[in-house]
Scaffold this motif. Structure first.
Motif, PDB file in Angstrom:
ATOM      1  N   ALA A 138      84.046  15.047 -16.460  1.00  0.00           N
ATOM      2  CA  ALA A 138      83.670  13.735 -15.473  1.00  0.00           C
ATOM      3  C   ALA A 138      82.245  12.905 -15.998  1.00  0.00           C
ATOM      4  O   ALA A 138      81.772  13.433 -17.198  1.00  0.00           O
ATOM      5  N   GLN A 139      82.182  11.712 -15.399  1.00  0.00           N
ATOM      6  CA  GLN A 139      81.203  10.832 -16.107  1.00  0.00           C
ATOM      7  C   GLN A 139      79.933  10.561 -15.170  1.00  0.00           C
ATOM      8  O   GLN A 139      80.546  10.317 -13.970  1.00  0.00           O
ATOM      9  N   LEU A 140      78.961  10.449 -15.346  1.00  0.00           N
ATOM     10  CA  LEU A 140      77.694  10.222 -14.442  1.00  0.00           C
ATOM     11  C   LEU A 140      77.694   8.689 -14.301  1.00  0.00           C
ATOM     12  O   LEU A 140      77.861   8.094 -15.503  1.00  0.00           O
ATOM     13  N   SER A 141      77.656   7.811 -13.012  1.00  0.00           N
ATOM     14  CA  SER A 141      77.593   6.475 -12.838  1.00  0.00           C
ATOM     15  C   SER A 141      76.560   6.336 -11.814  1.00  0.00           C
ATOM     16  O   SER A 141      76.192   6.994 -11.129  1.00  0.00           O
ATOM     17  N   PRO A 142      75.904   4.961 -11.935  1.00  0.00           N
ATOM     18  CA  PRO A 142      74.791   4.742 -11.091  1.00  0.00           C
ATOM     19  C   PRO A 142      75.424   4.607  -9.589  1.00  0.00           C
ATOM     20  O   PRO A 142      76.481   3.997  -9.477  1.00  0.00           O
ATOM     21  N   VAL A 182      64.325 -20.715 -18.639  1.00  0.00           N
ATOM     22  CA  VAL A 182      63.610 -19.425 -18.406  1.00  0.00           C
ATOM     23  C   VAL A 182      62.142 -19.526 -18.825  1.00  0.00           C
ATOM     24  O   VAL A 182      61.927 -19.812 -19.942  1.00  0.00           O
ATOM     25  N   GLU A 183      61.248 -19.263 -17.860  1.00  0.00           N
ATOM     26  CA  GLU A 183      59.986 -19.223 -18.200  1.00  0.00           C
ATOM     27  C   GLU A 183      59.383 -17.873 -18.848  1.00  0.00           C
ATOM     28  O   GLU A 183      58.658 -17.490 -19.628  1.00  0.00           O
ATOM     29  N   ARG A 184      60.016 -16.869 -18.146  1.00  0.00           N
ATOM     30  CA  ARG A 184      59.401 -15.495 -18.298  1.00  0.00           C
ATOM     31  C   ARG A 184      60.681 -14.409 -18.011  1.00  0.00           C
ATOM     32  O   ARG A 184      61.308 -14.375 -17.033  1.00  0.00           O
ATOM     33  N   ILE A 185      60.677 -13.276 -18.828  1.00  0.00           N
ATOM     34  CA  ILE A 185      61.611 -12.272 -18.635  1.00  0.00           C
ATOM     35  C   ILE A 185      60.567 -11.144 -18.233  1.00  0.00           C
ATOM     36  O   ILE A 185      59.868 -10.680 -19.096  1.00  0.00           O
ATOM     37  N   GLY A 186      60.748 -10.600 -17.034  1.00  0.00           N
ATOM     38  CA  GLY A 186      59.874  -9.497 -16.422  1.00  0.00           C
ATOM     39  C   GLY A 186      60.030  -8.303 -16.995  1.00  0.00           C
ATOM     40  O   GLY A 186      59.088  -7.372 -17.494  1.00  0.00           O
ATOM     41  N   MET A 187      61.357  -7.840 -17.517  1.00  0.00           N
ATOM     42  CA  MET A 187      61.504  -6.674 -17.831  1.00  0.00           C
ATOM     43  C   MET A 187      62.528  -6.616 -19.193  1.00  0.00           C
ATOM     44  O   MET A 187      63.341  -7.462 -18.926  1.00  0.00           O
ATOM     45  N   ARG A 188      62.362  -5.837 -20.150  1.00  0.00           N
ATOM     46  CA  ARG A 188      63.304  -5.769 -21.113  1.00  0.00           C
ATOM     47  C   ARG A 188      64.273  -4.661 -20.962  1.00  0.00           C
ATOM     48  O   ARG A 188      64.300  -3.963 -19.995  1.00  0.00           O
ATOM     49  N   GLU A 189      65.421  -4.822 -21.814  1.00  0.00           N
ATOM     50  CA  GLU A 189      66.354  -3.463 -21.754  1.00  0.00           C
ATOM     51  C   GLU A 189      65.793  -2.371 -22.098  1.00  0.00           C
ATOM     52  O   GLU A 189      64.924  -1.840 -22.844  1.00  0.00           O
ATOM     53  N   GLY A 190      66.053  -1.358 -21.045  1.00  0.00           N
ATOM     54  CA  GLY A 190      65.563  -0.039 -20.894  1.00  0.00           C
ATOM     55  C   GLY A 190      64.555   0.043 -19.964  1.00  0.00           C
ATOM     56  O   GLY A 190      64.329   1.459 -19.713  1.00  0.00           O
ATOM     57  N   GLU A 191      63.924  -0.743 -19.803  1.00  0.00           N
ATOM     58  CA  GLU A 191      62.583  -0.620 -18.860  1.00  0.00           C
ATOM     59  C   GLU A 191      62.940  -0.617 -17.541  1.00  0.00           C
ATOM     60  O   GLU A 191      63.876  -0.999 -16.963  1.00  0.00           O
ATOM     61  N   ARG A 192      62.105   0.003 -16.568  1.00  0.00           N
ATOM     62  CA  ARG A 192      62.141   0.481 -15.381  1.00  0.00           C
ATOM     63  C   ARG A 192      61.358  -0.523 -14.590  1.00  0.00           C
ATOM     64  O   ARG A 192      60.287  -1.156 -15.160  1.00  0.00           O
ATOM     65  N   PHE A 210      66.741  -3.673  -6.237  1.00  0.00           N
ATOM     66  CA  PHE A 210      66.484  -2.034  -5.941  1.00  0.00           C
ATOM     67  C   PHE A 210      65.630  -1.704  -7.087  1.00  0.00           C
ATOM     68  O   PHE A 210      65.398  -2.168  -8.201  1.00  0.00           O
ATOM     69  N   GLU A 211      65.202  -0.524  -6.871  1.00  0.00           N
ATOM     70  CA  GLU A 211      64.418   0.267  -7.865  1.00  0.00           C
ATOM     71  C   GLU A 211      65.375   0.733  -9.047  1.00  0.00           C
ATOM     72  O   GLU A 211      66.565   1.337  -8.524  1.00  0.00           O
ATOM     73  N   GLY A 212      65.218   0.531 -10.240  1.00  0.00           N
ATOM     74  CA  GLY A 212      66.154   0.970 -11.273  1.00  0.00           C
ATOM     75  C   GLY A 212      65.775   0.810 -12.888  1.00  0.00           C
ATOM     76  O   GLY A 212      64.592   0.553 -13.116  1.00  0.00           O
ATOM     77  N   ARG A 213      66.739   0.177 -13.600  1.00  0.00           N
ATOM     78  CA  ARG A 213      66.364  -0.115 -14.948  1.00  0.00           C
ATOM     79  C   ARG A 213      67.305  -1.402 -15.514  1.00  0.00           C
ATOM     80  O   ARG A 213      68.313  -1.591 -14.921  1.00  0.00           O
ATOM     81  N   ASP A 261      70.724   1.083 -10.668  1.00  0.00           N
ATOM     82  CA  ASP A 261      69.757   1.968  -9.811  1.00  0.00           C
ATOM     83  C   ASP A 261      70.125   3.409 -10.200  1.00  0.00           C
ATOM     84  O   ASP A 261      71.302   3.843  -9.814  1.00  0.00           O
ATOM     85  N   ASP A 262      69.411   4.076 -10.946  1.00  0.00           N
ATOM     86  CA  ASP A 262      69.688   5.486 -11.490  1.00  0.00           C
ATOM     87  C   ASP A 262      69.049   6.731 -10.676  1.00  0.00           C
ATOM     88  O   ASP A 262      68.736   7.854 -11.021  1.00  0.00           O
ATOM     89  N   SER A 263      68.481   5.985  -9.469  1.00  0.00           N
ATOM     90  CA  SER A 263      67.681   7.059  -8.757  1.00  0.00           C
ATOM     91  C   SER A 263      68.516   8.357  -8.133  1.00  0.00           C
ATOM     92  O   SER A 263      68.143   9.451  -7.727  1.00  0.00           O
ATOM     93  N   MET A 264      69.763   7.838  -7.947  1.00  0.00           N
ATOM     94  CA  MET A 264      70.721   8.776  -7.356  1.00  0.00           C
ATOM     95  C   MET A 264      71.947   8.585  -8.273  1.00  0.00           C
ATOM     96  O   MET A 264      72.936   7.681  -8.334  1.00  0.00           O
ATOM     97  N   LEU A 265      72.398   9.582  -9.144  1.00  0.00           N
ATOM     98  CA  LEU A 265      73.421   9.486  -9.987  1.00  0.00           C
ATOM     99  C   LEU A 265      74.987  10.197  -9.289  1.00  0.00           C
ATOM    100  O   LEU A 265      74.629  10.996  -8.519  1.00  0.00           O
TER     101      LEU A 265
END
Length: 241
Positions: free
Chosen positions: A25-29, A43-53, A133-136, A159-163
């Motif tokens: 099996a594999q985990l998925s968001p 684009v003026e600003r990127i608020g979040m980078r890769e991996g950031e929550r 949504f909340e996530g990464r 959204d990885d709050s529930m995998l």
């Protein structure tokens, strides 16, 4: 007699496929999407980078909308002027110094100005992209100061709050395997087991393999888990009578 041993072993292996087979099996968001630009802008600003929550509502991408904001200010000024004209004409109509047609034209011009104001405001509302949504952030597809076109992909988010756990089981297991059934999964990357509850059963059985896709949800919050991890499902049919 010695030559019959491999044949007997093969027969036994064939007779116990359900109990002996390994279910991977594999985990998925639960939710994932690609955020795209709805306007053409820099684009003026990127608020979040890769991996950031991020939290729901956080600004993930902001655009330079100097021109769009100026157009909104112009539309609001035109609407203000049109509303004043309507107010004056209403008084003049009472005094019968203008005709009804002239007043109706002023009302139409006010409605047009109002529509332009709404349109300009809608465009300015697209100058910032909030998190749905909340996530990464999974992948950043553009950079700051880059000009983008409408529809261009900007960020992949999840959204990885529930995998969820996706895997395939023999279709004959559907006799006893129902939503709500609890079991465990051993994840390779963490070398730990986690509780799972079955949530969904696929709508179609594969006629060739006689199998069906099912989905379970990891119970509880485990920060060490990430989408894409895989493992072995600790699940077997109940023992016969």
């Amino acid at each position: 007699m010695k030559r019959a041993a491999p044949a007997i072993a093969l027969l036994l292996a064939w007779a116990l496929p359900a109990q002996a087979q390994e279910l991977r099996a594999q985990l998925s968001p639960r939710d994932f999407t690609t955020l795209a630009a709805e306007i053409g802008a820099k684009v003026e600003r990127i608020g979040m980078r890769e991996g950031e929550r991020f939290r729901k509502g956080d600004i993930l991408v902001a655009f330079d909308c100097s021109i769009q904001r100026a157009q909104l200010a112009e539309a609001r000024a035109a609407l203000s002027a049109a509303e004043k004209t309507v107010a004056v004409n209403a008084r003049l109509l009472e005094l019968q110094t203008i005709g009804k047609l002239e007043n109706d034209v002023a009302l139409a011009e006010r409605d047009k100005a109002r529509a332009r104001d709404v349109a300009a405001g809608t465009v300015v509302g697209k100058c910032a992209i909030p998190a749905p949504f909340e996530g990464r952030v999974v992948e950043q597809k553009v950079r700051s100061q880059q000009f983008v076109q409408p529809g261009q992909a900007l960020l992949d988010v999840l959204d990885d709050s529930m995998l969820e756990l996706d895997f395939v089981v023999p279709s004959k297991w559907l006799v006893w395997l129902k939503p709500g059934h609890g079991f465990q999964v051993a994840i390779d990357e963490t070398a730990k087991t986690y509780p799972v509850k079955l949530t969904r059963v696929g709508a179609r059985i594969d006629p060739v393999s006689q199998s069906v896709k099912v989905t379970g949800t990891i119970g509880g919050h485990f920060p060490e888990l990430s989408a894409g991890m895989s493992g072995k499902v600790l699940l077997a049919p109940p023992a016969g009578p």
